[in-house]
Design a protein around this motif. Structure first.
Motif, short mmCIF file in Angstrom:
data_model
loop_
_atom_site.label_atom_id
_atom_site.label_comp_id
_atom_site.label_asym_id
_atom_site.label_seq_id
_atom_site.Cartn_x
_atom_site.Cartn_y
_atom_site.Cartn_z
N GLN A 99 0.86 -1.18 0.00
CA GLN A 99 0.00 0.00 0.00
C GLN A 99 0.89 1.23 0.00
N ALA A 100 0.56 2.18 -0.86
CA ALA A 100 1.28 3.45 -0.91
C ALA A 100 0.31 4.61 -0.75
N MET A 101 0.80 5.69 -0.15
CA MET A 101 0.05 6.94 -0.06
C MET A 101 1.06 8.07 -0.01
N VAL A 102 1.13 8.84 -1.07
CA VAL A 102 2.11 9.93 -1.20
C VAL A 102 3.50 9.37 -0.88
N GLY A 103 4.14 9.77 0.22
CA GLY A 103 5.50 9.32 0.51
C GLY A 103 5.57 8.08 1.37
N LEU A 104 4.43 7.53 1.77
CA LEU A 104 4.41 6.34 2.61
C LEU A 104 4.24 5.09 1.78
N ASP A 157 -4.79 -0.49 3.75
CA ASP A 157 -5.57 0.74 3.78
C ASP A 157 -4.63 1.92 4.04
N TYR A 158 -5.19 3.14 4.05
CA TYR A 158 -4.38 4.33 4.30
C TYR A 158 -5.23 5.38 4.99
N LYS A 159 -4.54 6.32 5.65
CA LYS A 159 -5.21 7.40 6.37
C LYS A 159 -4.41 8.69 6.18
#
Length: 288
Positions: A77-82, A102-104
């Motif tokens: 899972q990726a979200m921007v820089g994570l 998932d992401y938050k």
């Protein structure tokens, strides 16, 4: 924290991923700033190519193990820089079940993903795991905001995806990543103690353990445990060196990069840490 650096062949990941004397059944790799953060990427996020490049480099490295075990990807899972990715030994893939990612977002009142968390949840045999890769607010004095974000993330995992079993009730819940907690000492004092490696003195002034009992004291807050810190502060270094920040900002050393687990309700009480360390030879980021 990769400081936006792309994966390259010259990166030596063996000291990081193949250092343990016992080969792990599962690898959970948690990166922060695996792309450069700016007003554009905060909304567009990473490219598929960047995700694939990191996955391939990590997988290539761990499959070079001396026991000749083969690892395969469970998911990511990726979200921007994570970015969080899970690998398991191929022979044990059949024992992985109930996989969920998932992401938050936590940046700008939950609308931007420059800060926040990505999550991996899975069962291995009969044990359920929840792994949260987080990047909290930066700044020397923003520790109350960071505690608030940790609490918010813990509340989030009780509701994520409305799945039948709340993730916080997983048998093992880990928080890892760039917590951005700092050391509450004057810069010159902090640097002097770090240079002398008087770590026990430095830990006494770590923002997390100095303030957590006072700030995270509500019933719904997690009770976190961390293995004793016996390594140098992980931030901030001049890139390609092991020298603390010599830029005009001269940021004080800090243990920004941490791994903790949740205690309570029988969860995490039986966890034992075999090794907890930073990799001093790693010089491709401003973090260790």
């Amino acid at each position: 924290n990769m400081a936006g650096e792309p994966p390259r062949e010259e990166f030596e990941l063996r000291d990081w991923l193949l250092k343990s004397p016992k080969l792990p059944d599962i690898y959970v790799i948690a990166l922060q700033e695996f792309i450069s953060l700016n007003p554009i990427t905060a909304f567009t996020g990473p490219s598929d190519a960047r995700i694939q490049d990191w996955e391939e480099l990590i997988l290539l490295t761990i499959n070079e193990n001396k026991e000749k075990k083969t690892y395969v990807k469970v998911g990511s899972q990726a979200m921007v820089g994570l970015f969080i990715v899970v690998f398991v030994q191929k022979d044990n893939l059949k024992h992985i079940s109930n996989v969920h990612f998932d992401y938050k977002k936590l940046g700008f009142r939950g609308m931007v993903g420059n800060k926040g968390a990505v999550l991996a949840k899975f069962n291995y045999f009969n044990t359920s795991f929840c792994m949260i890769d987080c990047h909290l607010s930066h700044g020397q004095d923003n520790f109350k905001e960071r505690f608030g974000q940790l609490s918010e993330l813990y509340q989030w995992i009780t509701l994520v995806n409305n799945i039948e079993t709340p993730i916080k009730d997983a048998d093992r819940v880990f928080f890892m990543g760039d917590f951005n907690f700092r050391i509450m000492l004057k810069n010159e004092v902090c640097r002097a103690k770090a240079k002398l490696e008087t770590l026990e003195e430095l830990v006494k002034y770590d923002q997390f353990w100095t303030n957590c009992r006072d700030v995270m004291n509500k019933k719904e807050d997690p009770i976190l445990k961390e293995h004793p810190i016996k390594f140098l502060p992980t931030y901030k270094y001049d890139i390609k060196t092991s020298t603390f920040d010599t830029s005009s900002k001269k940021r004080p050393p800090a243990w920004c990069d941490r791994i903790m687990w949740v205690l309570g309700n029988g969860n995490g009480d039986e966890i034992s840490c075999i090794e907890y360390n930073s990799i001093g030879s790693s010089c491709y980021s401003d973090h260790k």
